[in-house]
Enzyme design. Structure first.
Site, PDB file in Angstrom:
ATOM      1  N   ASP A  70       4.491  -6.774   5.704  1.00 21.60           N
ATOM      2  CA  ASP A  70       3.310  -7.489   5.215  1.00 21.60           C
ATOM      3  C   ASP A  70       3.685  -8.153   3.896  1.00 21.60           C
ATOM      4  O   ASP A  70       4.524  -7.636   3.156  1.00 21.60           O
ATOM      5  CB  ASP A  70       2.121  -6.539   5.006  1.00 21.60           C
ATOM      6  CG  ASP A  70       0.826  -7.334   4.852  1.00 21.60           C
ATOM      7  OD1 ASP A  70       0.207  -7.656   5.879  1.00 21.60           O
ATOM      8  OD2 ASP A  70       0.468  -7.672   3.706  1.00 21.60           O
ATOM      9  N   ARG A 118      -0.170   1.822  16.812  1.00 25.99           N
ATOM     10  CA  ARG A 118      -1.085   1.908  15.663  1.00 25.99           C
ATOM     11  C   ARG A 118      -2.043   3.095  15.749  1.00 25.99           C
ATOM     12  O   ARG A 118      -2.556   3.551  14.736  1.00 25.99           O
ATOM     13  CB  ARG A 118      -1.868   0.599  15.526  1.00 25.99           C
ATOM     14  CG  ARG A 118      -1.141  -0.470  14.747  1.00 25.99           C
ATOM     15  CD  ARG A 118      -1.074  -0.179  13.240  1.00 25.99           C
ATOM     16  NE  ARG A 118      -2.315  -0.515  12.571  1.00 25.99           N
ATOM     17  CZ  ARG A 118      -3.130   0.350  12.003  1.00 25.99           C
ATOM     18  NH1 ARG A 118      -2.855   1.641  12.029  1.00 25.99           N
ATOM     19  NH2 ARG A 118      -4.231  -0.062  11.395  1.00 25.99           N
ATOM     20  N   ARG A 172       0.842 -12.853  10.637  1.00 22.84           N
ATOM     21  CA  ARG A 172       0.058 -11.635  10.582  1.00 22.84           C
ATOM     22  C   ARG A 172      -0.715 -11.475  11.888  1.00 22.84           C
ATOM     23  O   ARG A 172      -1.263 -12.427  12.405  1.00 22.84           O
ATOM     24  CB  ARG A 172      -0.922 -11.765   9.417  1.00 22.84           C
ATOM     25  CG  ARG A 172      -2.042 -10.781   9.417  1.00 22.84           C
ATOM     26  CD  ARG A 172      -2.752 -10.820   8.092  1.00 22.84           C
ATOM     27  NE  ARG A 172      -3.285 -12.137   7.799  1.00 22.84           N
ATOM     28  CZ  ARG A 172      -4.575 -12.441   7.888  1.00 22.84           C
ATOM     29  NH1 ARG A 172      -5.450 -11.563   8.251  1.00 22.84           N
ATOM     30  NH2 ARG A 172      -4.990 -13.651   7.590  1.00 22.84           N
ATOM     31  N   ARG A 212      -1.060  -7.653  17.188  1.00 24.02           N
ATOM     32  CA  ARG A 212      -2.246  -6.797  17.248  1.00 24.02           C
ATOM     33  C   ARG A 212      -3.053  -6.952  18.529  1.00 24.02           C
ATOM     34  O   ARG A 212      -3.809  -6.073  18.904  1.00 24.02           O
ATOM     35  CB  ARG A 212      -3.137  -7.054  16.036  1.00 24.02           C
ATOM     36  CG  ARG A 212      -4.188  -5.983  15.898  1.00 24.02           C
ATOM     37  CD  ARG A 212      -4.654  -5.779  14.507  1.00 24.02           C
ATOM     38  NE  ARG A 212      -5.046  -6.992  13.856  1.00 24.02           N
ATOM     39  CZ  ARG A 212      -6.029  -7.055  12.979  1.00 24.02           C
ATOM     40  NH1 ARG A 212      -6.706  -5.976  12.688  1.00 24.02           N
ATOM     41  NH2 ARG A 212      -6.317  -8.178  12.375  1.00 24.02           N
ATOM     42  N   TYR A 253      -4.501 -11.717  -4.238  1.00 22.69           N
ATOM     43  CA  TYR A 253      -4.777 -10.306  -3.925  1.00 22.69           C
ATOM     44  C   TYR A 253      -4.655  -9.437  -5.171  1.00 22.69           C
ATOM     45  O   TYR A 253      -5.455  -8.523  -5.392  1.00 22.69           O
ATOM     46  CB  TYR A 253      -3.841  -9.796  -2.827  1.00 22.69           C
ATOM     47  CG  TYR A 253      -4.183 -10.348  -1.466  1.00 22.69           C
ATOM     48  CD1 TYR A 253      -5.304  -9.898  -0.780  1.00 22.69           C
ATOM     49  CD2 TYR A 253      -3.403 -11.336  -0.872  1.00 22.69           C
ATOM     50  CE1 TYR A 253      -5.637 -10.415   0.461  1.00 22.69           C
ATOM     51  CE2 TYR A 253      -3.725 -11.852   0.373  1.00 22.69           C
ATOM     52  CZ  TYR A 253      -4.850 -11.392   1.034  1.00 22.69           C
ATOM     53  OH  TYR A 253      -5.185 -11.907   2.256  1.00 22.69           O
TER      54      TYR A 253
HETATM   55  O1  CP3 Z   1       3.400  -8.969  13.911  1.00 26.82           O
HETATM   56  C1  CP3 Z   1       2.943  -9.431  12.875  1.00 26.82           C
HETATM   57  O2  CP3 Z   1       1.734  -9.519  12.666  1.00 26.82           O
HETATM   58  C2  CP3 Z   1       3.925  -9.900  11.819  1.00 26.82           C
HETATM   59  C3  CP3 Z   1       3.941  -9.106  10.576  1.00 26.82           C
HETATM   60  C4  CP3 Z   1       2.984  -9.561   9.499  1.00 26.82           C
HETATM   61  C5  CP3 Z   1       1.903  -8.758   9.011  1.00 26.82           C
HETATM   62  N1  CP3 Z   1       1.391  -9.398   7.902  1.00 26.82           N
HETATM   63  C6  CP3 Z   1       1.461  -7.438   9.525  1.00 26.82           C
HETATM   64  C7  CP3 Z   1       0.009  -7.104   9.433  1.00 26.82           C
HETATM   65  C8  CP3 Z   1       3.026 -10.722   8.730  1.00 26.82           C
HETATM   66  C9  CP3 Z   1       3.932 -11.928   8.894  1.00 26.82           C
HETATM   67  C10 CP3 Z   1       2.011 -10.611   7.721  1.00 26.82           C
HETATM   68  C11 CP3 Z   1       1.788 -11.628   6.659  1.00 26.82           C
HETATM   69  C12 CP3 Z   1       0.510 -11.625   5.930  1.00 26.82           C
HETATM   70  N2  CP3 Z   1      -0.225 -10.551   5.496  1.00 26.82           N
HETATM   71  C13 CP3 Z   1      -0.122 -12.790   5.428  1.00 26.82           C
HETATM   72  C14 CP3 Z   1       0.418 -14.203   5.560  1.00 26.82           C
HETATM   73  C15 CP3 Z   1       0.203 -14.785   6.909  1.00 26.82           C
HETATM   74  C16 CP3 Z   1      -1.247 -15.034   7.260  1.00 26.82           C
HETATM   75  O3  CP3 Z   1      -1.679 -14.490   8.267  1.00 26.82           O
HETATM   76  O4  CP3 Z   1      -1.913 -15.775   6.540  1.00 26.82           O
HETATM   77  C17 CP3 Z   1      -1.284 -12.387   4.742  1.00 26.82           C
HETATM   78  C18 CP3 Z   1      -2.295 -13.289   4.056  1.00 26.82           C
HETATM   79  C19 CP3 Z   1      -1.331 -10.978   4.788  1.00 26.82           C
HETATM   80  C20 CP3 Z   1      -2.339 -10.085   4.148  1.00 26.82           C
HETATM   81  C21 CP3 Z   1      -3.019  -9.188   5.121  1.00 26.82           C
HETATM   82  N3  CP3 Z   1      -2.411  -8.159   5.814  1.00 26.82           N
HETATM   83  C22 CP3 Z   1      -4.383  -9.169   5.479  1.00 26.82           C
HETATM   84  C23 CP3 Z   1      -5.411 -10.146   4.945  1.00 26.82           C
HETATM   85  C24 CP3 Z   1      -4.567  -8.123   6.400  1.00 26.82           C
HETATM   86  C25 CP3 Z   1      -5.828  -7.572   7.003  1.00 26.82           C
HETATM   87  C26 CP3 Z   1      -6.681  -8.514   7.708  1.00 26.82           C
HETATM   88  C27 CP3 Z   1      -6.988  -8.122   9.097  1.00 26.82           C
HETATM   89  O5  CP3 Z   1      -7.354  -9.035   9.843  1.00 26.82           O
HETATM   90  O6  CP3 Z   1      -6.893  -6.938   9.449  1.00 26.82           O
HETATM   91  C28 CP3 Z   1      -3.318  -7.532   6.635  1.00 26.82           C
HETATM   92  C29 CP3 Z   1      -3.062  -6.410   7.554  1.00 26.82           C
HETATM   93  C30 CP3 Z   1      -2.011  -6.662   8.581  1.00 26.82           C
HETATM   94  N4  CP3 Z   1      -0.723  -7.021   8.275  1.00 26.82           N
HETATM   95  C31 CP3 Z   1      -2.133  -6.503  10.002  1.00 26.82           C
HETATM   96  C32 CP3 Z   1      -0.859  -6.762  10.530  1.00 26.82           C
HETATM   97  C33 CP3 Z   1      -0.444  -6.647  11.961  1.00 26.82           C
HETATM   98  C34 CP3 Z   1      -3.387  -6.100  10.772  1.00 26.82           C
HETATM   99  C35 CP3 Z   1      -3.850  -4.741  10.539  1.00 26.82           C
HETATM  100  C36 CP3 Z   1      -3.308  -3.592  11.343  1.00 26.82           C
HETATM  101  O7  CP3 Z   1      -2.656  -3.666  12.400  1.00 26.82           O
HETATM  102  O8  CP3 Z   1      -3.602  -2.506  10.855  1.00 26.82           O
END
Ligand code: CP3
Length: 324
Positions: free
Chosen positions: A51, A15, A2, A6, A128
C-alpha cells in the site's frame, strides 16, 4: 491499482484470515495475492501487493485500515516537530518483506509479464499524513500548505527522499516498472500544483532516472494538470476516464506513453457496452505505440468478475476495426 484483487474470491479468502498489514509482512502471502489475478486472467503486468501508506509505518506513523472507512493515522502531522520526528526510511531493513516478495513474484511470473513496483506521490501521502485519514475536500492539507509553507516543504522533502530510497530498493529487488501514485492531486488547481507539488514530484523522477527502469506517473481527475504532470516526469502518464484518450495524449506530448482510461464503473454495465467502451479507447489510441490499456482508477470491490474477462477478451481479439 488499489483493490486490484479485492473483487476476487481467492483474495477475500486470504483476507478472512489475515489483515492487509499482515499480508504485507509475509513475503509468501504478498506473492500469493499478487499472483492471484495473473493466474486467473494472465494480464501483461502484475503490481506488487502493498500500500502507498506502508513505508510511513517504519517512519513512525501509527497506521490502521478501518473497514468501510479506509486508512487511519493516529498521530497525524501537524507541526515542524512532527515532521522532524519522521525517521528516514531504510527500506532494506524495514520493508524487507515487500522486497523479498518482489523476488518471489519475479521467479513465478512468466518472463513476458512485467512486475510493477510502486509508491505514493508526495501530495497524496501528505494528504493522509495531515488529515489523518480520507477526506472529501483536503481542507487540512491545503490550509497547512498555505499557512505553513516551510513546514510543508520540509515534509515534502522527507517524502521525496523516502520515495526515491523505496523505489530504488524495489527496482533492485526485481521491479521492472515503477509507478508513482498521485491519486488525489486532481483536487489541486494548476497554480497550487506548480507552486507546492510539482518540484517534489519532479525531484522523485530525477532521483529515479539512473535506474534504467520505466516509470508511470498516475493521477485521477488530472485533465487540467496533464501538461504539468507530464513535465514533472514519468515515461508513461496515467489518464482517467474524464478525458478522451487522444486529447489527453496530445496534452501529455507525443514522446510519452499513456496508461488508461476505462471508467472502472463501466465494468458494472452490460457486456456489449463494456466491449463498445473498450473499443472506443483502442480506436482513440489508433495503434500508436505507447498505450498501456488499464482502468482510469482501481477496480472497485463489488466489480463482477466476468466483466474483467469481457475487457480482456475484447483487447485480445482487437483487430483495429473502427467502431462508432
Ligand atoms: O492488488 C492491489 O490492490 C494492489 C496493491 C495496492 C493496494 N493499495 C492494496 C490495498 C496498491 C497499488 C495500493 C495503492 C493505494 N493505496 C493508493 C493509490 C492507488 C489508488 O487506488 O488511488 C491509495 C490512494 C491507497 C490508500 C488506501 N489503501 C485506501 C484509501 C484504502 C482503503 C479504501 C478502501 O476502499 O478500502 C486502502 C486499503 C487497501 N490497500 C486495500 C487494498 C487491496 C483494500 C482493503 C483491504 O483489502 O483490506
Amino acid at each position: 491499482m488499489r483493490q486490484a484483487g479485492r473483487f476476487l474470491p481467492e483474495y477475500r479468502a486470504v483476507r478472512e484470515k489475515h489483515t492487509l498489514l499482515d499480508i504485507c509482512a509475509v513475503p509468501e502471502l504478498t506473492a500469493e495475492v499478487t499472483l492471484q489475478p495473473i493466474r486467473r486472467f494472465g494480464m501483461d503486468g502484475a503490481i506488487i501487493f502493498a500500500d502507498i501508506l506502508l513505508p510511513l509505518v517504519p517512519m513512525g506513523i501509527d497506521l490502521t485500515f478501518i473497514p468501510d472507512v479506509g486508512p487511519s493515522i493516529a498521530n497525524p502531522i501537524r507541526t515542524l516537530e512532527d515532521v522532524a520526528a519522521l525517521r528516514p526510511l531504510e527500506p532494506r531493513e524495514t520493508l524487507a518483506p515487500t522486497l523479498a516478495a518482489l523476488g518471489l513474484v519475479r521467479e513465478e511470473l512468466p518472463p513476458e509479464t512485467a512486475l510493477i513496483g510502486f509508491a505514493g506521490a508526495p501530495f497524496t501521502l501528505a494528504s493522509y499524513l495531515i488529515e489523518g485519514g480520507p477526506t472529501r475536500n483536503f481542507i487540512k492539507t491545503k490550509s497547512f500548505m498555505y499557512h505553513e509553507p516551510e513546514t510543508f516543504r520540509a515534509l515534502m522533502e522527507k517524502l521525496v527522499d523516502m520515495t526515491i530510497a523505496y523505489m530504488t530498493a524495489q527496482a533492485d529487488a526485481g521491479a521492472q516498472v515503477l509507478q508513482l501514485f498521485d491519486s488525489w492531486v486532481g483536487y489541486l488547481g494548476r497554480e497550487d500544483y506548480r507552486r507546492y507539488i510539482k518540484p517534489y514530484s519532479a525531484a522523485i523522477f530525477d532521483g529515479l532516472s539512473g535506474l534504467d527502469c520505466p516509470t508511470i506517473h498516475f493521477g485521477v481527475g488530472t485533465g487540467e494538470l496533464l501538461e504539468d504532470i507530464s513535465e514533472a516526469g514519468g515515461d508513461v502518464i496515467g489518464l482517467d476516464w474524464r478525458v478522451p484518450l487522444d486529447e489527453g495524449w496530445a496534452r501529455i506530448g507525443e514522446g510519452k506513453g499513456v496508461q488508461g482510461n476505462l471508467d472502472p464503473t463501466v465494468l458494472y454495465a452490460p457486456h456489449d457496452l463494456i466491449r463498445e467502451r473498450v473499443q472506443q479507447i483502442l480506436t482513440r489510441a489508433n495503434g500508436r505505440p505507447g498505450h498501456v490499456f488499464n482502468l482510469g482508477h482501481g477496480v472497485t470491490p463489488s466489480t463482477p468478475v466476468d466483466s474483467i474477462s469481457v475487457v480482456l477478451d475484447t483487447l485480445r481479439s482487437w483487430d483495429g476495426a473502427a467502431v462508432g
